[in-house]
Structure formats: C-alpha cells, structure tokens
Design an enzyme around this catalytic site. Structure first.
Site, PDB file in Angstrom:
ATOM      1  N   SER A 146       0.859  -1.179   0.000  1.00 44.49           N
ATOM      2  CA  SER A 146       0.000   0.000   0.000  1.00 44.49           C
ATOM      3  C   SER A 146       0.894   1.227   0.000  1.00 44.49           C
ATOM      4  O   SER A 146       2.054   1.159   0.428  1.00 44.49           O
ATOM      5  CB  SER A 146      -0.887   0.005   1.247  1.00 44.49           C
ATOM      6  OG  SER A 146      -1.476   1.271   1.471  1.00 44.49           O
ATOM      7  N   TYR A 159      -1.211  -0.346  10.823  1.00 49.85           N
ATOM      8  CA  TYR A 159      -1.379  -0.731   9.418  1.00 49.85           C
ATOM      9  C   TYR A 159      -0.150  -0.355   8.616  1.00 49.85           C
ATOM     10  O   TYR A 159       0.374  -1.162   7.832  1.00 49.85           O
ATOM     11  CB  TYR A 159      -2.627  -0.056   8.847  1.00 49.85           C
ATOM     12  CG  TYR A 159      -2.861  -0.345   7.390  1.00 49.85           C
ATOM     13  CD1 TYR A 159      -3.203  -1.627   6.957  1.00 49.85           C
ATOM     14  CD2 TYR A 159      -2.734   0.653   6.422  1.00 49.85           C
ATOM     15  CE1 TYR A 159      -3.417  -1.901   5.620  1.00 49.85           C
ATOM     16  CE2 TYR A 159      -2.948   0.398   5.090  1.00 49.85           C
ATOM     17  CZ  TYR A 159      -3.287  -0.881   4.685  1.00 49.85           C
ATOM     18  OH  TYR A 159      -3.487  -1.156   3.349  1.00 49.85           O
TER      19      TYR A 159
END
Length: 243
Positions: A146, A159
C-alpha cells in the site's frame, strides 16, 4: 468460451486473498492472459464462483479455502499448485486486512491480527513457494502492499507498520533470490474501491463517493509486472488514482 491472449499460457499462478477486491481481479486478469490458477482465501463459496469465472476463459483452476496466515494453508496451497499443474511460476501475496485506528485505541490483539494478515501470510507463502522456484531457476513473487508502506499516516500506525514490513521483506528477498532467476517486487496501490477495511475505518458511502481505483485497474499493473521479459523486473511499483 472466451479466448485468452496466451501471454502466460502454460504458467501457474497462486493468488492469496482471492475472494474479493484486488485478489479476485488479479486472478481474473491472470486467467485472461492464459495462466492456470490456484486461488486461496477463507470464503469457499466465493472461491468457487471465482473458479467458474476463470474457467470460462479456458484455463484450469484449483482452490484451497483457508486463512493465509495459517502455515498449513500455505503448505497445502503450494502443494496443490505443484500437484495439479507440476509447477508454480507466479505468487501474488495479496491477502491482507486493514484497521484504521489511533495508537491508544489499538489493542495488542488487533496488532497481532494485522501483522499476521499482512506480513505473516506473505512470509509463509513465499517460504513454501521459493524452493520450487529455486529448483526451476525462475519465478515471480509479488507483494501487494500500500502507499501506507511508503509514508506513515496518522491514525494508521499499525497498518503502516505491516505495509512497511512487506516492503522491507520484499527488498531482502529480491537480494536473496535474484541469483536463482526469481523476480521479487512490491506493488504499492493507493485507495481501491473494495470491501477492504469496510467497518474498520471505511464506510460504504466513503468508498462509493471516492475517486479510488477499481480493483481491475490495479490488477492490470500487477499482471504487467508478471509479463515482462526474463531479464526485466520491477522491484517497486506505485499505483495511484487521478484524484
């Protein structure tokens, strides 16, 4: 029956987290280029539907339902690829989860769950796929990370940690496995319209009204990295929408 373009004919690809979003779209895109597939995720009924869609393109597909962070799942999925097709050419480490919370609101259990989903899964599948690729002296291993693995974001510390971990792991594997003819790289997508993190920091309304990418758009970039000439690799690729 639809016809594939044959670019990956004779190849076998294993896609984790294939029951939705980027994983599903990537599996279909690989099938459209002629690759046989092994797909894995926890939701068996969705995997069956994915297999039917891919098989309509004329390729062969097998599935294994299980948690990608479970070592047995990784072992059995890789064994399924070798047992069914005799080879494993492409591994897409796509399985993962999102949970967007501030530090003080994040429990140790949530930390473990995210790290297992996003990092342990890729470690396990790579661990069991690599020996077969080393023996074949070729292969492609891609991690779907990501943009949160490139820059820290407030409210996403854990995250981000898992996504940075994927990037570092991939870089090290690239250095370790390139001598065996294996390409290792990381894809860093921006926001994607999918079920990802739904109820864990994202809402259906936010996803619907956003300018985020469609899963199939990201899948095209992933498959591009799988179809390059043998002497060319993409260690890192960032994919962003135009918003």
């Amino acid at each position: 029956m639809q016809q594939t373009d044959g670019v990956l004919a004779g190849k076998t690809a294993l896609v984790t987290g294939a029951s939705a979003g980027i994983g599903w779209a990537t599996a279909v895109a690989l099938a459209q280029r002629g690759a046989n597939l092994v797909v894995t995720a926890r939701r068996e009924e969705r995997l069956r539907r994915l297999c039917a869609e891919a098989e309509s393109l004329g390729v062969k597909v097998a599935f294994h339902a299980g948690d990608a962070a479970d070592e047995v799942t990784a072992q059995q999925a890789v064994e399924l690829a070798i047992g069914t097709f005799g080879r494993l050419d492409i591994l897409i480490n796509n399985a993962g989860a999102g949970n967007y919370k501030g530090l003080v609101d994040t429990s140790a259990e949530e930390y473990d769950a995210l790290m297992n989903a996003n990092m342990r899964s890729g470690f396990l599948f790579s661990r069991y796929a690599a020996p077969h690729m080393i023996a074949a002296k070729c292969g492609t291993i891609l991690f779907v990370s990501s943009v949160a693995g490139l820059q820290g974001v407030a409210g996403e510390s854990v995250y981000c940690a898992t996504k940075f971990a994927q990037a570092g792991f991939s870089q090290a594997l690239d250095a370790e496995l390139r001598k065996h003819g294996i390409k290792v790289g990381t894809i860093f997508p921006g926001g994607v319209k999918s079920e990802f993190a739904l109820g864990h920091g994202r809402t259906e309304e936010f996803i619907r009204n956003s300018q985020m990418m469609e899963p199939a758009e990201v899948a095209e970039a992933i498959v591009y990295a799988c179809t390059l000439p043998p002497n060319v690799r993409i260690p890192q690729m960032t994919v962003r929408h135009m918003g």
